[in-house]
Design an enzyme around this catalytic site. Structure first.
Site, PDB file in Angstrom:
ATOM      1  N   SER A  34       0.807  -1.234   0.000  1.00 56.91           N
ATOM      2  CA  SER A  34       0.000   0.000   0.000  1.00 56.91           C
ATOM      3  C   SER A  34       0.835   1.276   0.000  1.00 56.91           C
ATOM      4  O   SER A  34       0.342   2.333  -0.367  1.00 56.91           O
ATOM      5  CB  SER A  34      -0.919   0.028   1.222  1.00 56.91           C
ATOM      6  OG  SER A  34      -0.147  -0.072   2.399  1.00 56.91           O
ATOM      7  N   HIS A  76      -1.012   4.261   7.603  1.00 53.29           N
ATOM      8  CA  HIS A  76      -0.316   4.939   6.507  1.00 53.29           C
ATOM      9  C   HIS A  76      -0.017   6.406   6.783  1.00 53.29           C
ATOM     10  O   HIS A  76      -0.873   7.135   7.290  1.00 53.29           O
ATOM     11  CB  HIS A  76      -1.160   4.834   5.228  1.00 53.29           C
ATOM     12  CG  HIS A  76      -1.498   3.431   4.870  1.00 53.29           C
ATOM     13  ND1 HIS A  76      -2.722   2.862   5.171  1.00 53.29           N
ATOM     14  CD2 HIS A  76      -0.769   2.467   4.276  1.00 53.29           C
ATOM     15  CE1 HIS A  76      -2.727   1.608   4.759  1.00 53.29           C
ATOM     16  NE2 HIS A  76      -1.562   1.341   4.213  1.00 53.29           N
ATOM     17  N   ASP A  87      -4.127   7.361   8.326  1.00 54.35           N
ATOM     18  CA  ASP A  87      -4.983   6.398   9.033  1.00 54.35           C
ATOM     19  C   ASP A  87      -4.083   5.693  10.047  1.00 54.35           C
ATOM     20  O   ASP A  87      -2.977   6.169  10.314  1.00 54.35           O
ATOM     21  CB  ASP A  87      -5.707   5.460   8.055  1.00 54.35           C
ATOM     22  CG  ASP A  87      -4.765   4.611   7.204  1.00 54.35           C
ATOM     23  OD1 ASP A  87      -3.575   4.501   7.564  1.00 54.35           O
ATOM     24  OD2 ASP A  87      -5.221   4.066   6.182  1.00 54.35           O
TER      25      ASP A  87
END
Ligand SMILES: *[C@@H]1O[C@H](CO)[C@@H](O)[C@H](O)[C@H]1NC(C)=O
Ligand SMILES: *[C@@H]1O[C@H](CO)[C@@H](O)[C@H](O)[C@H]1NC(C)=O
Length: 364
Positions: free
Chosen positions: A46, A340, A337
Site C-alpha cells: 500500500s 499509513h 490512518d
C-alpha cells in the site's frame, strides 16, 4: 555536457562576475545531474499501490472518501493516504510524469505504458501467505503482471525500444511491513515456524528472488525501501496497549525493523556485483520517519501517534470510510490512518529519497 552548461551559466552573468566565475572551478555551478529515467516501475504494498486493488476482489481498498481528501480533485484513487504517494512525487520530480497509474487500470493509455506503472497491491507482502490473508496480489505474483506489461510495451514501441526503456527505468520495491504486522506480530502464523531473525531471512530470500527475476527481465536501476519503525505505526500501538493515553512506540518491533534494515542493506550491497550492470540502492525510510517522531515540530506535526481518520487509533481500510470524521488539517498529522503516513509525511521521505537518487555517485 556539464562544462557547456557551466559556461552558459557563467556567460549569463555580468562581466565582472563572469571573470570571477571563470577563474573558479566550475563544479559549484554544475547542477547535480540525476540520471534521466524514461519510465518508473513499482512493486510492493500500500505504500506504493496507486490503485491496483480497485480492480481485484479484496476489502483492502482506498477508493472511497476520505481517502484522497487532498488529492487533486479530492479523488479517492485507491491510494492509501490523503494525497499522492512517493512514486508520484518521485516520478514528477524526475520529470517522468505527474502520477504513476496502476497497471490493472483497464483505461491505461500507450503513453502510460511507455512511462511506467505500479504493480503494487495494498495489504501484500513478500510472503505469499500475507497476501492470501488479505486476498491481494503477492509481490512475487506482481512479476506476472510485469511480464504482461512488457508484452504490451513491446506492442507499443517495439522490442528494441522496450528493452531500452526497461533497462533504463527506475524500479522501486517497497514491502515487508505487512509480513511482519499481519503474519508475525498480530496473527502469529509465522511465529510458529520462525523466530524473528529467521522470518526476516525468509522475507529477504524472497526479495532476492524478486530482484533476480526482474533483472532477468531487463531491470537494472533498482531501489529497495527498508522497513519503517513498525512499532510506531498507530495500529501497532493500539494492539499492544490498553491505555490510549499512554501511547508509545513499541521498542522491540522497532529494533526488529532496524535489524531487518541492516540485513537488507548488506544483502543489496552484496547482490549488486552479482548482477552485472545493475545499480541496487537501499532506501532508508526508517531514519526520516524516526526523525519526524522525535522532532514533530520541525515538520509541522502536532500528532504522531494516531491517524487523522476517525479516532486515529484503529481506522484504516474499511474502518476509514465516508462516515468517518477526519481531522481538520492532515498536514499536522504524521499518519493519515492507523497504518499509513499522510501526504505531508510522504513528502519529507520523498525528499530524502530524491536526494539519494540525485547523488550521481550512487549510479556510477
Ligand atoms: C533463530 O532460529 C535459527 C534457526 O532457524 C537459529 O539458528 C537462531 O539461533 C535463532 N535465533 C534466536 C535469537 O533464537
Ligand atoms: C495545516 O498545517 C500545516 C502544517 O502545520 C500548516 O503549514 C498549514 O498552514 C495548515 N493549513 C491550514 C489551512 O491551517
Amino acid at each position: 555536457m556539464a562544462r557547456v552548461n557551466c559556461l552558459i551559466a557563467a556567460l549569463s552573468l555580468h562581466t565582472i562576475w563572469l571573470l570571477v566565475v571563470l577563474t573558479k572551478p566550475c563544479s559549484s555551478l554544475e547542477p547535480k545531474t540525476t540520471p534521466s529515467f524514461p519510465a518508473i516501475l513499482i512493486f510492493g504494498d500500500s505504500t506504493v499501490d496507486t490503485g491496483n486493488n480497485n480492480f481485484i476482489p479484496t476489502i483492502f481498498k482506498g477508493n472511497y472518501s476520505p481517502y484522497g481528501k487532498n488529492f487533486p480533485g479530492h479523488l479517492a484513487t485507491g491510494r492509501f493516504s490523503d494525497g499522492k504517494l512517493i512514486p508520484d512525487m518521485v516520478a514528477s520530480r524526475l520529470g517522468i510524469k505527474e502520477l504513476v497509474p496502476p497497471f490493472l487500470d483497464p483505461k491505461l493509455s500507450n503513453d502510460d505504458i511507455k512511462t511506467g506503472v505500479s504493480f503494487a497491491s495494498a495489504g501484500t507482502g513478500f510472503d505469499d501467505l500475507t497476501a492470501a490473508i488479505s486476498k491481494v496480489i503477492p509481490v512475487m505474483k506482481q512479476i506476472d503482471h510485469f511480464k504482461n506489461y512488457i508484452q504490451r510495451l513491446q506492442g507499443v514501441v517495439g522490442v528494441d525500444e522496450s528493452k531500452r526503456i526497461i533497462n533504463n527505468a527506475l524500479v522501486v520495491i517497497s514491502a515487508g511491513t505487512n509480513d511482519l504486522n499481519i503474519n508475525f506480530y498480530d496473527l502469529p502464523t509465522r511465529q510458529l515456524q520462525y523466530n524473528i531473525s529467521g522470518y526476516q531471512d525468509f522475507l529477504q530470500n524472497r526479495l532476492q528472488s524478486l530482484i533476480k527475476e526482474i533483472y532477468q527481465l531487463g531491470c537494472r536501476n533498482i531501489v529497495v525501501a527498508g522497513l519503517p519503525p513498525v512499532g510506531c505505526l498507530p495500529i501497532q500501538e493500539t494492539i499492544a496497549f490498553e491505555n490510549p493515553l499512554k501511547r508509545n512506540c513499541l521498542k522491540d518491533q522497532n529494533s526488529d525493523s532496524v535489524a531487518y534494515n541492516q540485513k537488507l542493506s548488506k544483502l543489496l550491497t552484496n547482490l549488486q556485483p552479482q548482477l552485472a550492470g545493475s545499480k541496487i540502492l537501499y532506501a532508508d525510510i526508517y531514519t526520516p520517519l524516526i526523525d519526524m517522531l522525535n522532532n514533530p515540530q520541525k515538520y509541522g506535526f502536532d500528532h504522531t501517534n494516531r491517524g487523522c481518520c476517525g479516532t486515529g487509533l484503529v481506522e484504516a481500510g474499511p474502518l476509514c470510510n465516508p462516515k468517518t470524521p477526519t481531522c481538520e488539517n492532515s498536514s499536522k498529522f504524521m499518519f493519515w490512518d492507523s497504518i499509513h503516513p499522510t501526504e505531508a509525511a510522504y513528502k519529507f521521505i520523498a525528499e530524502a529519497l530524491l536526494k539519494k537518487l540525485g547523488d550521481t555517485q550512487n549510479w556510477n
